[in-house]
Every structure is written in C-alpha cells, then in structure tokens.
Design an enzyme around this catalytic site. Structure first.
Site, PDB file in Angstrom:
ATOM      1  NE  ARG A 169      -2.511  -0.551   3.024  1.00  0.00           N
ATOM      2  CZ  ARG A 169      -3.002  -1.027   4.412  1.00  0.00           C
ATOM      3  NH1 ARG A 169      -4.178  -0.571   4.496  1.00  0.00           N
ATOM      4  NH2 ARG A 169      -2.451  -1.854   5.233  1.00  0.00           N
ATOM      5  CE  LYS A 203      -0.052 -21.003   9.782  1.00  0.00           C
ATOM      6  NZ  LYS A 203       0.838 -20.498  11.091  1.00  0.00           N
ATOM      7  CG  ASP A 258       2.581 -26.525   6.186  1.00  0.00           C
ATOM      8  OD1 ASP A 258       3.466 -26.360   7.018  1.00  0.00           O
ATOM      9  OD2 ASP A 258       1.471 -26.828   6.850  1.00  0.00           O
ATOM     10  CG  HIS A 259       7.409 -22.488   7.006  1.00  0.00           C
ATOM     11  ND1 HIS A 259       6.211 -22.160   7.874  1.00  0.00           N
ATOM     12  CD2 HIS A 259       8.425 -22.681   8.082  1.00  0.00           C
ATOM     13  CE1 HIS A 259       6.725 -22.220   8.972  1.00  0.00           C
ATOM     14  NE2 HIS A 259       7.680 -22.664   9.205  1.00  0.00           N
ATOM     15  CE  LYS A 309      10.094 -26.024   9.741  1.00  0.00           C
ATOM     16  NZ  LYS A 309      11.061 -24.772  10.272  1.00  0.00           N
ATOM     17  CD  GLU A 366       7.351 -22.336  17.846  1.00  0.00           C
ATOM     18  OE1 GLU A 366       7.914 -21.649  16.795  1.00  0.00           O
ATOM     19  OE2 GLU A 366       6.126 -22.059  18.017  1.00  0.00           O
ATOM     20  CG  ASP A 380       0.052 -20.210  14.902  1.00  0.00           C
ATOM     21  OD1 ASP A 380       0.210 -19.689  13.840  1.00  0.00           O
ATOM     22  OD2 ASP A 380       1.463 -20.281  15.472  1.00  0.00           O
ATOM     23  CG  HIS A 401       3.154 -25.500  10.725  1.00  0.00           C
ATOM     24  ND1 HIS A 401       3.144 -25.226   9.210  1.00  0.00           N
ATOM     25  CD2 HIS A 401       3.632 -24.363  11.273  1.00  0.00           C
ATOM     26  CE1 HIS A 401       3.326 -23.983   9.033  1.00  0.00           C
ATOM     27  NE2 HIS A 401       3.375 -23.393  10.279  1.00  0.00           N
ATOM     28  CE  LYS A 451       3.971 -19.861  19.030  1.00  0.00           C
ATOM     29  NZ  LYS A 451       4.619 -20.061  17.925  1.00  0.00           N
TER      30      LYS A 451
HETATM   31  C1  BG6 Z   1       4.473 -20.264  11.703  1.00  0.00           C
HETATM   32  C2  BG6 Z   1       3.544 -20.002  13.003  1.00  0.00           C
HETATM   33  O1  BG6 Z   1       3.689 -20.758  10.654  1.00  0.00           O
HETATM   34  O2  BG6 Z   1       5.568 -21.423  12.406  1.00  0.00           O
HETATM   35  C3  BG6 Z   1       4.683 -19.421  14.279  1.00  0.00           C
HETATM   36  O3  BG6 Z   1       2.887 -18.957  12.871  1.00  0.00           O
HETATM   37  C4  BG6 Z   1       5.702 -20.327  14.550  1.00  0.00           C
HETATM   38  O4  BG6 Z   1       3.733 -19.459  15.404  1.00  0.00           O
HETATM   39  C5  BG6 Z   1       6.456 -20.876  13.085  1.00  0.00           C
HETATM   40  O5  BG6 Z   1       6.635 -19.941  15.506  1.00  0.00           O
HETATM   41  C6  BG6 Z   1       7.438 -22.011  13.482  1.00  0.00           C
HETATM   42  O6  BG6 Z   1       8.196 -22.095  12.294  1.00  0.00           O
HETATM   43  P1  BG6 Z   1       9.737 -22.462  12.252  1.00  0.00           P
HETATM   44  O7  BG6 Z   1      10.271 -22.857  10.856  1.00  0.00           O
HETATM   45  O8  BG6 Z   1      10.430 -21.483  13.062  1.00  0.00           O
HETATM   46  O9  BG6 Z   1       9.697 -23.711  13.122  1.00  0.00           O
END
Ligand code: BG6
Length: 477
Positions: free
Chosen positions: A46, A143, A172-173, A177, A211, A230, A235, A325
């Site tokens: 924007r 996402k 979905d990252h 991995k 985490e 989340d 994931h 977390k």
């Molecule tokens: C994200 C979540 O999709 O993945 C976060 O929204 C999370 O809350 C993160 O911390 C974790 O990804 P990675 O690659 O750091 O394990």
C-alpha cells in the site's frame, strides 16, 4: 540449475514475512546462481515508495536476516537491481494498470500473497480483471488459510473464481524443511522400514514442535488463533500425514496429496479427555496473558493431543502431538516408537526401550535410529541403547546454517511449477473439518487452559496424557 526467467510480484512486500523469509530466501537462491539475471522481484504494497526506497528496505532485510558471510556488497547491489516496487490499492484501482505494464508476457508470472487472507479474493480478482494474470500464472498464498472450515471454503471459492487449482500454491513452510522431505525418502526409497511401518510393529508415534519464543509482538493475531489453528491444523497435520500415509503411486503432486487427504479423512474425532491445552505463566518474560493483552484469554499457547487413525495400517497405534511456545527448548521431531520384542531373552534392569526412529527437524536436522546393543566389556550380557545417528550436517558435509531455508525450496518450486510440497484446497478443508469439532467442544465447555511455567516442557497434565497409556513423552531437556 537456474530456473526460467520469472516475474515474482510480492504483495505485502513491506511486511514482516517478506523481510524475514521471502526476500532473504530469494537472495540466497540468487547467490546460489539459481535466480537468473533476467528474473525480477516486484514488491507491491500500500505504501507509496520509490524503487530506491524499496531497494533500501530489501538491503536492510538482508543485513538483518542473512548471515554476514553472505552479505557481500556487490552481490547485494546486483540482487536489488533486480527488485522494483509498485504501490497497489488492493480494493481500488490504484497501481493495477502500471503493474500490468511491468510484468512481462514472456516470463513466468508468480503472484505471492503475503497479506491478510481477507484480501486474497480482492487481489485475485484484480489480477484477473486487469488481465495481469494469465492461464499459466502461479498464485502463492500464505497461511492462515482460514480459521475454520467455513472460512477456508470461502477462501478456496474466492481464489477459484480467478485461478485454477493447479495454479494455486498454498504454503505450509514445514513441507519445505529438509528433513520433512527426507522422511519421504527414508520411507519410500528403502525397503527396510515399510514392512514394519504399521500397527503390528509401531507402538506409537510422537510429534513434537517445541518453541522457546513467546507470542509477544503478534499477540493480536495469535490470541484469535491459538496453537491448534496456528500449528496443529497445518504444520503438525502435515507431519502426521507424511508419517502415516500410504506410499503414493508416484512422487507427483496429486498422487501425494491424495494419500495425505486419505489420512486426514481417517482421523478419529478427538474427545476432550485426549486434549491438554496450556498457557505460559509470567517470568522471566511476560505471561501469555500479557503478551496477548487479554486478561480473560482462553487461547492456548500449548496443546497436546492423542489422535487415533481408523484404517488398517494404524488402527491401534496412537499418534501423540504436542506443540507450544516458551518451552524449555526449540526442538521439532517425529519419533516412531517400535514395539518391544514379543519375548525378551535378556534381563533389562533400566526399563528403557530403544527401537525408535527419530526424525529431527530442528535443530541439527537428521535421522536417528536408536537400537539396543550389548554394552562393550566383560561385564556379561548387559544391554544399552545407542543411536545409529545420521546428522545431515555430518553425513553430507553441510553446516546446519547452510541448509537451505524451507522458503528457498518452496519459492523455486513455484517457479518450476511443482505443486508437490504445497497443500491442495480439499486437503486444507479436510484438516479444518477435523479441527473444528475439537475447538467447538472446548469452547462450549469454556475451560481455561492450564498454566505452565516458562522454560518447562508444558503443563503436567500433558505428561498424564501418555502416562495413563503406560507411555512417556521424549524428554525435551
Ligand atoms: C508459523 C507459526 O507458521 O511457524 C509460528 O505461525 C511459528 O507461530 C512458526 O513460530 C514456526 O516455524 P519454524 O520454521 O520457526 O519452526
């Protein structure tokens, strides 16, 4: 191998994800020689920025998020020269005809929506109606893909109005991995595991994504989401699917996704007695409640679940999932715990069991098969457990820091037109269809999550979830 020339239009280019992940990943692929000189990254957002102002933002992002060893001035100058910027009004007409002029007819066109899902539909529609997207353009969406089945269906329908399913790349990252893909290689390229990969030989599976970070800074998003939406719906669900699915007939996007979908559809409903939700207390960092700025919050920053899969392969093998977390350690792994031998001829005094395959996602990506052997020495037949450990860093000579980031692979897959590591619309909907009733049940019950100390391994009730079945979580320490 360099990919074909592309124009990547990055919507949300001034946002956090673009700075932390997307731009640094493109730069690393540029350094690796995979992004051709003719490729272009067009930032869109924007704010009114000039090309130079945007390039400065890119420089700052690279300085912050790429290791010093790779931030050579000449390389950065060359990379930013391939970046430009356009101010876009998602809902109005501003910027769209300029964007049409900027993208080339003869390059691969990829549109990356790193923006709030509420504007996915509007952006997709503008790209079509202004004739910017064409039949082989690609659309990448981040996402959260909805917050429940209803919203996910609406997003799918909004995107489908302008793009075909084979043009849509839902990220979905976790699927990018390294170890996650290795899980498929280990399962489907070795004959060793498949005969054992079922309820007859596997006692249970544990999937942990722990985490140390809190939710400070993104509390307003997170408080509406919680660990279930989340992390679990996407994931951890993907990790479960890749562990549990049948071998696909080919390593092909639809064959693979068909198999994942079958797993999701075979998941049992989860009763509340099999769910533990937690919230981190205060100290040394602020509590969850403070981070979320919501004193009455009932959102979970930790969740553990016991999940059954109703099919022949897994009927009596539970999958235990946990994620949270502010835990003691950053550690993600899948542990496949095999059963004891039917009859033991040895005396074991320590009560421990080996027979586990651990797939470590982070840190120190690798695969570890723990086996029982005889303790060396003259002390008689004393048994001990040792790992047959394959750390990718050691085995392949790659430093952990050098492992390509998940985003690097995924973005290049988009350009190559390979959807294998992306979620299909029906898969996302099926995952929500399983998640929704669990969330609805705890909302109806109205209980607050259990409090757990920062730096712990979560609420004690989560231990009990396994103990009552005579099992234990893998130590997080
Ligand atoms: C994200 C979540 O999709 O993945 C976060 O929204 C999370 O809350 C993160 O911390 C974790 O990804 P990675 O690659 O750091 O394990």
């Amino acid at each position: 191998i360099p990919v074909d020339p592309f124009d990547l239009v990055l919507f949300g280019a001034t946002g956090d994800l673009a700075r932390r992940k997307i731009l640094p990943s493109l730069y690393r692929r540029f350094l690796a020689g995979q992004m051709p000189d003719t490729a272009r990254v067009i930032g869109a957002a924007r704010s009114e920025l000039s090309n130079e102002e945007f390039r400065d933002l890119v420089r700052e992002a690279l300085a912050e998020f790429v290791s010093k060893a790779k931030t050579d001035k000449a390389a950065i100058d060359a990379f930013v020269a391939q970046c430009s910027y356009i101010a876009i009004d998602a809902k109005g007409d501003g910027g769209w005809s300029d964007l049409k002029q900027m993208v080339r007819e003869d390059a691969i066109k990829a549109f990356y929506f790193s923006v709030a899902p509420s504007i996915f539909g509007a952006l997709a529609d503008k790209l079509r109606s202004h004739g910017i997207a064409c039949d082989n353009s690609r659309l990448v969406v981040e996402k959260p893909f909805g917050t429940d089945l209803k919203t996910a269906k609406k997003l799918n329908a909004d995107l489908a109005a302008s793009f075909r399913e084979d043009q849509i790349y839902r990220i979905d990252h976790f699927l990018g991995k390294e170890t996650v893909q290795n899980l498929m290689a280990v399962r489907f390229a070795n004959v060793l595991f498949e005969p054992l990969w079922n309820e007859r030989y596997i006692d249970h599976v544990q999937i942990t994504v722990a985490e140390t970070v809190g939710v400070g800074g993104r509390g307003s998003y997170y408080d509406k989401s919680g660990a279930m939406r989340d992390m679990v719906q996407n994931h951890l669900m993907q990790l479960l699917c890749l562990t549990a699915m049948e071998p696909p007939a080919a390593f092909d996007p639809d064959r693979l996704r068909d198999e994942k979908l079958k797993v999701i559809r075979a998941l049992d409903p989860v009763p509340l007695k099999d769910v533990v939700r937690g919230q981190y207390k205060s100290g040394p960092e602020p509590s969850y409640i403070e981070d979320a700025e919501n004193a009455d919050s009932k959102t979970e920053s930790y969740i553990a679940l016991k999940i059954g899969i109703s099919n022949w392969r897994w009927k009596h093998t539970p999958f235990y999932l946990r994620t949270g977390k502010r835990l003691t350690k950053r550690m993600s792994e899948i542990v496949v715990q095999f059963k004891e031998t039917p009859h033991s001829i040895f005396d074991r005094d320590d009560g421990s069991t080996a027979n586990a395959l651990t797939i470590r996602l982070q840190p120190d990506e690798g695969i570890d098969l723990s086996v029982t052997i005889k303790e060396p020495g003259p002390g008689g037949m004393r048994l001990t457990n040792v790992p047959l450990d394959m750390s990718f860093a050691d085995a392949l000579g790659a430093d952990d820091a050098e492992m390509p980031d998940a985003y690097e692979r995924l973005i290049m897959d988009v350009i190559r037109g390979n959807q294998t590591l992306f979620m299909r619309g029906d898969e996302v909907e099926a995952a929500w269809a399983w998640t929704d009733p669990i969330i609805n049940a705890w909302e109806a019950q109205g209980d607050k999550p259990k409090q757990y100390p920062q730096g712990s391994s979560g609420p004690e009730e989560a231990l009990a979830l396994l103990l009552r079945d005579g099992r234990r979580w893998r130590d997080l320490e």
